[in-house]
Design a protein around this motif. Structure first.
Motif, PDB file in Angstrom:
ATOM      1  N   PHE A   1       0.840  -1.202   0.000  1.00  0.00           N
ATOM      2  CA  PHE A   1       0.000   0.000   0.000  1.00  0.00           C
ATOM      3  C   PHE A   1       0.876   1.253   0.000  1.00  0.00           C
ATOM      4  N   GLU A   2       1.954   1.224   0.773  1.00  0.00           N
ATOM      5  CA  GLU A   2       2.855   2.374   0.810  1.00  0.00           C
ATOM      6  C   GLU A   2       3.466   2.621  -0.567  1.00  0.00           C
ATOM      7  N   ALA A   3       3.933   1.558  -1.212  1.00  0.00           N
ATOM      8  CA  ALA A   3       4.539   1.688  -2.543  1.00  0.00           C
ATOM      9  C   ALA A   3       3.530   2.206  -3.565  1.00  0.00           C
ATOM     10  N   ALA A   4       2.259   1.872  -3.365  1.00  0.00           N
ATOM     11  CA  ALA A   4       1.215   2.303  -4.291  1.00  0.00           C
ATOM     12  C   ALA A   4       0.685   3.694  -3.960  1.00  0.00           C
ATOM     13  N   GLY A   5       1.129   4.263  -2.851  1.00  0.00           N
ATOM     14  CA  GLY A   5       0.630   5.582  -2.454  1.00  0.00           C
ATOM     15  C   GLY A   5      -0.794   5.539  -1.918  1.00  0.00           C
ATOM     16  N   ALA A   6      -1.228   4.364  -1.440  1.00  0.00           N
ATOM     17  CA  ALA A   6      -2.578   4.193  -0.905  1.00  0.00           C
ATOM     18  C   ALA A   6      -2.536   4.421   0.605  1.00  0.00           C
ATOM     19  N   ALA A   7      -2.464   5.692   0.987  1.00  0.00           N
ATOM     20  CA  ALA A   7      -2.252   6.044   2.396  1.00  0.00           C
ATOM     21  C   ALA A   7      -3.367   5.534   3.307  1.00  0.00           C
ATOM     22  N   GLY A   8      -4.614   5.619   2.864  1.00  0.00           N
ATOM     23  CA  GLY A   8      -5.729   5.160   3.698  1.00  0.00           C
ATOM     24  C   GLY A   8      -5.655   3.671   3.982  1.00  0.00           C
ATOM     25  N   TRP A   9      -5.422   2.896   2.943  1.00  0.00           N
ATOM     26  CA  TRP A   9      -5.303   1.446   3.115  1.00  0.00           C
ATOM     27  C   TRP A   9      -4.045   1.090   3.895  1.00  0.00           C
ATOM     28  N   ARG A  10      -2.962   1.827   3.668  1.00  0.00           N
ATOM     29  CA  ARG A  10      -1.738   1.587   4.428  1.00  0.00           C
ATOM     30  C   ARG A  10      -2.010   1.788   5.910  1.00  0.00           C
ATOM     31  N   ALA A  11      -2.727   2.857   6.249  1.00  0.00           N
ATOM     32  CA  ALA A  11      -3.049   3.135   7.653  1.00  0.00           C
ATOM     33  C   ALA A  11      -3.912   2.019   8.251  1.00  0.00           C
ATOM     34  N   ARG A  12      -4.885   1.525   7.487  1.00  0.00           N
ATOM     35  CA  ARG A  12      -5.723   0.428   7.990  1.00  0.00           C
ATOM     36  C   ARG A  12      -4.898  -0.826   8.247  1.00  0.00           C
ATOM     37  N   ALA A  13      -4.042  -1.162   7.286  1.00  0.00           N
ATOM     38  CA  ALA A  13      -3.218  -2.365   7.438  1.00  0.00           C
ATOM     39  C   ALA A  13      -2.261  -2.197   8.619  1.00  0.00           C
ATOM     40  N   HIS A  14      -1.703  -1.006   8.763  1.00  0.00           N
ATOM     41  CA  HIS A  14      -0.785  -0.754   9.871  1.00  0.00           C
ATOM     42  C   HIS A  14      -1.514  -0.847  11.207  1.00  0.00           C
ATOM     43  N   ALA A  15      -2.735  -0.317  11.271  1.00  0.00           N
ATOM     44  CA  ALA A  15      -3.519  -0.403  12.507  1.00  0.00           C
ATOM     45  C   ALA A  15      -3.843  -1.865  12.840  1.00  0.00           C
ATOM     46  N   ALA A  16      -4.164  -2.663  11.819  1.00  0.00           N
ATOM     47  CA  ALA A  16      -4.442  -4.098  12.046  1.00  0.00           C
ATOM     48  C   ALA A  16      -3.177  -4.792  12.552  1.00  0.00           C
ATOM     49  N   LEU A  17      -2.051  -4.410  12.003  1.00  0.00           N
ATOM     50  CA  LEU A  17      -0.776  -4.994  12.430  1.00  0.00           C
ATOM     51  C   LEU A  17      -0.482  -4.646  13.886  1.00  0.00           C
ATOM     52  N   ARG A  18      -0.708  -3.392  14.262  1.00  0.00           N
ATOM     53  CA  ARG A  18      -0.488  -2.974  15.662  1.00  0.00           C
ATOM     54  C   ARG A  18      -1.454  -3.676  16.625  1.00  0.00           C
ATOM     55  N   ALA A  19      -2.646  -4.014  16.126  1.00  0.00           N
ATOM     56  CA  ALA A  19      -3.656  -4.655  16.988  1.00  0.00           C
ATOM     57  C   ALA A  19      -3.366  -6.137  17.258  1.00  0.00           C
ATOM     58  N   LEU A  20      -2.462  -6.729  16.492  1.00  0.00           N
ATOM     59  CA  LEU A  20      -2.122  -8.138  16.714  1.00  0.00           C
ATOM     60  C   LEU A  20      -1.395  -8.293  18.037  1.00  0.00           C
ATOM     61  N   PRO A  21      -1.633  -9.404  18.709  1.00  0.00           N
ATOM     62  CA  PRO A  21      -0.864  -9.648  19.937  1.00  0.00           C
ATOM     63  C   PRO A  21       0.605  -9.794  19.601  1.00  0.00           C
ATOM     64  N   SER A  22       1.462  -9.258  20.427  1.00  0.00           N
ATOM     65  CA  SER A  22       2.896  -9.374  20.157  1.00  0.00           C
ATOM     66  C   SER A  22       3.330 -10.809  20.417  1.00  0.00           C
ATOM     67  N   GLY A  23       4.312 -11.207  19.630  1.00  0.00           N
ATOM     68  CA  GLY A  23       4.762 -12.576  19.858  1.00  0.00           C
ATOM     69  C   GLY A  23       5.370 -13.174  18.720  1.00  0.00           C
TER      70      GLY A  23
END
Length: 134
Positions: free
Chosen positions: A112-134
């Motif tokens: 998403f970052e490479a494609a310049g899709a900032a909104g989708w990048r933010a969603r994917a990043h938020a989903a990544l942060r929401a995952l349990p660490s491990g």
């Protein structure tokens, strides 16, 4: 009336009706999904990738993980053949969110970052942060 079967108690009737409605909704969803896939077989563009992605999401939602994984894999393969990076990233995003797959979400963020899709990048990043660490 004489000889008629006694009516089922209300809770049993309600459970039976709820099960019938759920089965009918699943059948309708499956029919819609199959119709979309028939269209996807005739068209080879990112719309076809999206149809496979959505069918995978539906399969996952009704608990058919085997079908979901097969559809996600087909969608990714088709997106790669077509060079459809946005569609590819969406498949990775959906699969990563549903299966808590960190690698899928990292790849989606990067695509998403490479494609310049900032909104989708933010969603994917938020989903990544929401995952349990491990």
């Amino acid at each position: 009336p004489p000889g008629a079967a006694p009516a089922a108690p209300a809770p049993e009737r309600a459970r039976g009706e709820a099960a019938r409605r759920a089965g009918t909704a699943r059948a309708r969803a499956r029919e819609a999904s199959e119709a979309a896939l028939r269209g996807a077989r005739r068209v080879h563009d990112d719309g076809a990738v999206d149809a496979l992605r959505l069918d995978a999401d539906l399969a996952f939602a009704i608990g058919d993980l085997r079908r979901a994984r097969a559809r996600w894999d087909r969608a990714i393969s088709m997106a790669q053949r077509l060079g459809a990076r946005r569609a590819h990233a969406l498949v990775l995003h959906d699969r990563g969110c549903r299966t808590a797959d960190r690698a899928d979400l990292v790849a989606a963020v990067e695509m998403f970052e490479a494609a310049g899709a900032a909104g989708w990048r933010a969603r994917a990043h938020a989903a990544l942060r929401a995952l349990p660490s491990g």
